[in-house]
Design a protein around this motif. Structure first.
Motif, PDB file in Angstrom:
ATOM      1  N   PRO A  82       0.721  -1.243   0.115  1.00 42.42           N
ATOM      2  CA  PRO A  82      -0.071  -0.124   0.088  1.00 42.42           C
ATOM      3  C   PRO A  82       0.789   1.323  -0.063  1.00 42.42           C
ATOM      4  CG  PRO A  82      -0.775  -1.592   1.611  1.00 42.42           C
ATOM      5  CD  PRO A  82       0.387  -2.317   1.168  1.00 42.42           C
ATOM      6  N   ASP A  83       0.504   2.215  -1.025  1.00 48.18           N
ATOM      7  CA  ASP A  83       1.063   3.527  -0.805  1.00 48.18           C
ATOM      8  C   ASP A  83       2.584   3.644  -1.666  1.00 48.18           C
ATOM      9  OD1 ASP A  83      -1.138   4.695   0.465  1.00 48.18           O
ATOM     10  OD2 ASP A  83       0.025   4.545   2.556  1.00 48.18           O
ATOM     11  N   VAL A  84       3.022   2.307  -2.005  1.00 43.93           N
ATOM     12  CA  VAL A  84       4.498   2.687  -2.574  1.00 43.93           C
ATOM     13  C   VAL A  84       4.351   3.298  -3.965  1.00 43.93           C
ATOM     14  CG1 VAL A  84       4.377   0.269  -3.674  1.00 43.93           C
ATOM     15  CG2 VAL A  84       6.511   1.168  -2.906  1.00 43.93           C
ATOM     16  N   GLN A  85       3.286   3.070  -4.731  1.00 46.71           N
ATOM     17  CA  GLN A  85       3.196   3.940  -5.835  1.00 46.71           C
ATOM     18  C   GLN A  85       2.786   5.212  -5.912  1.00 46.71           C
ATOM     19  OE1 GLN A  85       2.235   1.192  -9.344  1.00 46.71           O
ATOM     20  NE2 GLN A  85       1.327   0.034  -7.837  1.00 46.71           N
ATOM     21  N   ASP A  86       2.358   5.586  -4.538  1.00 48.05           N
ATOM     22  CA  ASP A  86       1.597   6.951  -4.511  1.00 48.05           C
ATOM     23  C   ASP A  86       2.562   7.803  -3.614  1.00 48.05           C
ATOM     24  OD1 ASP A  86      -0.118   6.894  -6.811  1.00 48.05           O
ATOM     25  OD2 ASP A  86      -1.316   5.477  -5.360  1.00 48.05           O
ATOM     26  N   ALA A  93       6.945   3.721   3.460  1.00 48.01           N
ATOM     27  CA  ALA A  93       8.190   3.365   4.792  1.00 48.01           C
ATOM     28  C   ALA A  93       7.606   3.293   6.052  1.00 48.01           C
ATOM     29  CB  ALA A  93       9.158   4.385   4.341  1.00 48.01           C
ATOM     30  N   GLU A  94       6.750   4.471   6.208  1.00 52.62           N
ATOM     31  CA  GLU A  94       6.307   4.388   7.643  1.00 52.62           C
ATOM     32  C   GLU A  94       5.327   3.398   8.018  1.00 52.62           C
ATOM     33  OE1 GLU A  94       4.414   8.478   7.973  1.00 52.62           O
ATOM     34  OE2 GLU A  94       5.935   8.901   9.513  1.00 52.62           O
ATOM     35  N   ASN A  95       4.674   2.902   7.018  1.00 54.63           N
ATOM     36  CA  ASN A  95       3.405   1.830   7.292  1.00 54.63           C
ATOM     37  C   ASN A  95       3.948   0.481   7.031  1.00 54.63           C
ATOM     38  OD1 ASN A  95       1.719   3.997   8.457  1.00 54.63           O
ATOM     39  ND2 ASN A  95       1.442   4.488   6.026  1.00 54.63           N
ATOM     40  N   SER A  96       5.066   0.172   6.482  1.00 56.66           N
ATOM     41  CA  SER A  96       5.271  -1.079   6.336  1.00 56.66           C
ATOM     42  C   SER A  96       6.929  -1.306   6.366  1.00 56.66           C
ATOM     43  CB  SER A  96       5.182  -1.560   4.834  1.00 56.66           C
ATOM     44  OG  SER A  96       5.954  -1.088   3.952  1.00 56.66           O
ATOM     45  N   ASP A  97       7.574  -2.514   6.115  1.00 56.68           N
ATOM     46  CA  ASP A  97       8.992  -2.898   6.391  1.00 56.68           C
ATOM     47  C   ASP A  97       9.697  -2.678   5.200  1.00 56.68           C
ATOM     48  OD1 ASP A  97       9.041  -2.788   8.984  1.00 56.68           O
ATOM     49  OD2 ASP A  97       8.484  -5.076   9.300  1.00 56.68           O
ATOM     50  N   ILE A  98       8.955  -2.208   3.887  1.00 49.94           N
ATOM     51  CA  ILE A  98       9.617  -2.263   2.436  1.00 49.94           C
ATOM     52  C   ILE A  98      10.901  -1.387   2.672  1.00 49.94           C
ATOM     53  CG2 ILE A  98       8.242  -0.096   1.965  1.00 49.94           C
ATOM     54  CD1 ILE A  98       7.979  -1.611  -1.061  1.00 49.94           C
ATOM     55  N   ASP A  99      10.965  -0.465   3.426  1.00 49.57           N
ATOM     56  CA  ASP A  99      12.256   0.325   3.316  1.00 49.57           C
ATOM     57  C   ASP A  99      13.419  -0.559   3.690  1.00 49.57           C
ATOM     58  OD1 ASP A  99      10.606   0.337   5.752  1.00 49.57           O
ATOM     59  OD2 ASP A  99      12.294   1.988   6.590  1.00 49.57           O
ATOM     60  N   ARG A 100      13.160  -1.597   4.303  1.00 50.87           N
ATOM     61  CA  ARG A 100      14.231  -2.308   5.123  1.00 50.87           C
ATOM     62  C   ARG A 100      14.465  -3.717   4.164  1.00 50.87           C
ATOM     63  NH1 ARG A 100      16.609  -2.235   9.682  1.00 50.87           N
ATOM     64  NH2 ARG A 100      16.223  -4.401  10.178  1.00 50.87           N
ATOM     65  N   THR A 101      13.691  -3.737   2.914  1.00 51.64           N
ATOM     66  CA  THR A 101      13.708  -4.816   2.199  1.00 51.64           C
ATOM     67  C   THR A 101      14.606  -4.624   1.177  1.00 51.64           C
ATOM     68  OG1 THR A 101      11.397  -5.287   2.437  1.00 51.64           O
ATOM     69  CG2 THR A 101      12.363  -6.488   0.458  1.00 51.64           C
ATOM     70  N   VAL A 102      15.788  -5.601   0.964  1.00 50.90           N
ATOM     71  CA  VAL A 102      16.977  -5.469   0.161  1.00 50.90           C
ATOM     72  C   VAL A 102      16.589  -5.791  -1.089  1.00 50.90           C
ATOM     73  CG1 VAL A 102      19.546  -6.111  -0.056  1.00 50.90           C
ATOM     74  CG2 VAL A 102      18.460  -5.947   2.161  1.00 50.90           C
ATOM     75  N   HIS A 128      10.120   5.159  10.497  1.00 54.04           N
ATOM     76  CA  HIS A 128      10.285   3.878  11.449  1.00 54.04           C
ATOM     77  C   HIS A 128       9.602   2.905  10.833  1.00 54.04           C
ATOM     78  CE1 HIS A 128      12.639   6.196  14.585  1.00 54.04           C
ATOM     79  NE2 HIS A 128      11.692   6.891  14.612  1.00 54.04           N
ATOM     80  N   SER A 129      10.322   1.738  10.633  1.00 53.15           N
ATOM     81  CA  SER A 129       9.631   0.457  10.320  1.00 53.15           C
ATOM     82  C   SER A 129       8.772   0.001  11.215  1.00 53.15           C
ATOM     83  CB  SER A 129      10.758  -0.657   9.641  1.00 53.15           C
ATOM     84  OG  SER A 129      11.266  -0.067   8.665  1.00 53.15           O
ATOM     85  N   PRO A 130       7.619  -0.450  10.954  1.00 52.08           N
ATOM     86  CA  PRO A 130       6.642  -0.686  12.218  1.00 52.08           C
ATOM     87  C   PRO A 130       7.133  -1.706  13.086  1.00 52.08           C
ATOM     88  CG  PRO A 130       5.383  -0.287  10.344  1.00 52.08           C
ATOM     89  CD  PRO A 130       6.925  -0.510   9.779  1.00 52.08           C
ATOM     90  N   SER A 131       7.638  -2.829  12.344  1.00 50.31           N
ATOM     91  CA  SER A 131       8.226  -4.007  13.214  1.00 50.31           C
ATOM     92  C   SER A 131       9.454  -3.814  13.929  1.00 50.31           C
ATOM     93  CB  SER A 131       8.392  -5.348  12.320  1.00 50.31           C
ATOM     94  OG  SER A 131       9.481  -4.831  11.301  1.00 50.31           O
ATOM     95  N   VAL A 132      10.355  -3.196  13.587  1.00 47.75           N
ATOM     96  CA  VAL A 132      11.541  -2.723  14.438  1.00 47.75           C
ATOM     97  C   VAL A 132      11.894  -1.517  14.821  1.00 47.75           C
ATOM     98  CG1 VAL A 132      12.662  -4.875  13.227  1.00 47.75           C
ATOM     99  CG2 VAL A 132      12.571  -2.496  12.141  1.00 47.75           C
ATOM    100  N   GLY A 133      11.181  -0.484  14.576  1.00 43.12           N
ATOM    101  CA  GLY A 133      11.337   0.864  14.734  1.00 43.12           C
ATOM    102  C   GLY A 133      12.655   1.327  14.597  1.00 43.12           C
TER     103      GLY A 133
END
Length: 382
Positions: free
Chosen positions: A107-111, A117-126, A154-159
């Motif tokens: 959700p939101d990654v295309q818009d 990044a705030e609402n998922s861990d996609i920012d930490r996905t290599v 902050h990634s929700p799962s790890v902060g």
């Protein structure tokens, strides 16, 4: 000691002098061997880096095959404060062509990359294709611009404000401006219509301030711009599409074009970025330096310290973001230079999908000409 025949016997072994000579020879051999081992390792890392860039080049071509144009450099979103936020950018558009279709469904990654990044861990996905094994920052790296010292993501799962690294940058050409050819005022104007390629239709926008960006400066990836093969009139084998963008402590940032001081506000900020990050720094984050997934040839390859990517908003945000002047022509913005951990230069993927190593001592005129799509220059060598 004498044996039965009356002759002296000798113990087999090394004398102290012989032992020292052997140790010295071994030391010399190790000293000669280690650089060779390191060189072989770097050659392997460089080959992997080249393969990653070829994969990115293939993804760009596959995208063009489907959509008849390369991905937009960044897709801007006009906000009520007059700021043109980066909604999405080219790396996000390439996800399905890098076998990462599932991530484009986040959700939101295309818009709204920031919201994703705030609402998922996609920012930490290599993303393996975004990682150069020679670079020292990765595969996860802190990015001060979006961490505790700057904005907060902050990634929700790890902060933890940490991003999956991006060691390559999309080429904007010579221009280091962060301009768009439409803003909120245009959106609100009667008759404003976006065409299928994402650009405002003719006659539905008010036009650039001091623009448009000259053909002699424009690269393949600029704001709100999609480029087609037919528009790369300088030749696809002569035009940079992407280049290396190493980070880590070895590559500190400095503020503005021609900057030389790697210390800003008493700190060093490494040129770390993440593949999800599209936004450059701006005056809303005055205490930190940052970069993003874009580079330009305003300054030389491997310039140290690295120039930051910075959008000068000024008092009138709408006007500043319509100012297409590069810093060489009076503009106030900056875009980071390309840089590589490989000795002596860096690798670039060209518009035709090939990858070439470019020497850091390349003539600046040739270097800049190679980054534009329609400057009309003759590029004789890299």
């Amino acid at each position: 000691m004498f044996n039965g025949a009356g002759t002296r016997s000798r113990r087999a072994g090394f004398t102290l002098v012989e032992l020292l000579v052997v140790i010295a020879i071994i030391g010399v051999l190790v000293g000669l061997l280690l650089p060779a081992v390191q060189s072989a390792r770097e050659a392997a890392r460089r080959m992997q880096c080249s393969n990653n860039m070829k994969q990115l080049g293939l993804a760009l071509h596959n995208f063009h095959d489907v959509y008849k144009a390369f991905p937009m450099g960044d897709s801007p979103r006009a906000a009520s404060d007059g700021y043109m936020y980066v909604r999405s950018h080219a790396m996000v558009s390439l996800l399905p062509f890098l076998e990462q279709s599932a991530m484009q469904d986040v959700p939101d990654v295309q818009d709204d990359w920031y919201g994703a990044a705030e609402n998922s861990d996609i920012d930490r996905t290599v993303l393996p294709a975004a990682i150069c094994p020679s670079a020292t920052n990765g595969p996860l790296n802190p990015v001060a611009l979006w961490g505790p010292a700057g904005d907060e993501i902050h990634s929700p799962s790890v902060g933890v404000p940490e991003f999956a690294a991006m060691h390559y940058a999309f080429c904007k050409g010579v221009t280091d401006a962060w301009a768009v050819d439409w803003d909120r005022a245009d959106q609100n104007a009667a008759g404003f219509v976006l065409a299928a390629d994402g650009r405002p239709q003719r006659g539905s926008k008010k036009g650039y301030l001091n623009g448009p960006i000259p053909a002699s400066e424009k690269g393949m990836f600029n704001r709100a711009l999609k480029v087609r093969f037919a528009e790369i009139t300088d030749g696809t084998s002569n035009t940079f599409a992407m280049g290396e963008a190493a980070g880590g402590d070895a590559w500190p940032l400095c503020r503005g074009v021609n900057c030389t001081d790697p210390v800003f506000n008493g700190e060093r900020f490494p040129a770390n970025s993440g593949w999800l990050i599209g936004q450059p720094g701006d005056e809303d984050q005055p205490n930190v330096l940052g970069t993003n997934a874009f580079g330009c040839t305003m300054e030389r390859l491997n310039k140290w310290p690295v120039t930051d990517s910075y959008m000068a908003l000024g008092g009138d945000r709408a006007s500043q973001q319509r100012d297409t002047r590069s810093s060489a022509n009076g503009g106030l913005n900056s875009t980071s230079n390309f840089r590589s951990q490989h000795p002596g230069g860096g690798m670039f993927v060209l518009a035709d999908g090939s990858v070439r190593f470019v020497s850091e001592s390349i003539d600046m005129t040739i270097y800049r000409n190679s980054s534009t799509i329609a400057g009309g220059e003759i590029v004789t060598e890299f």
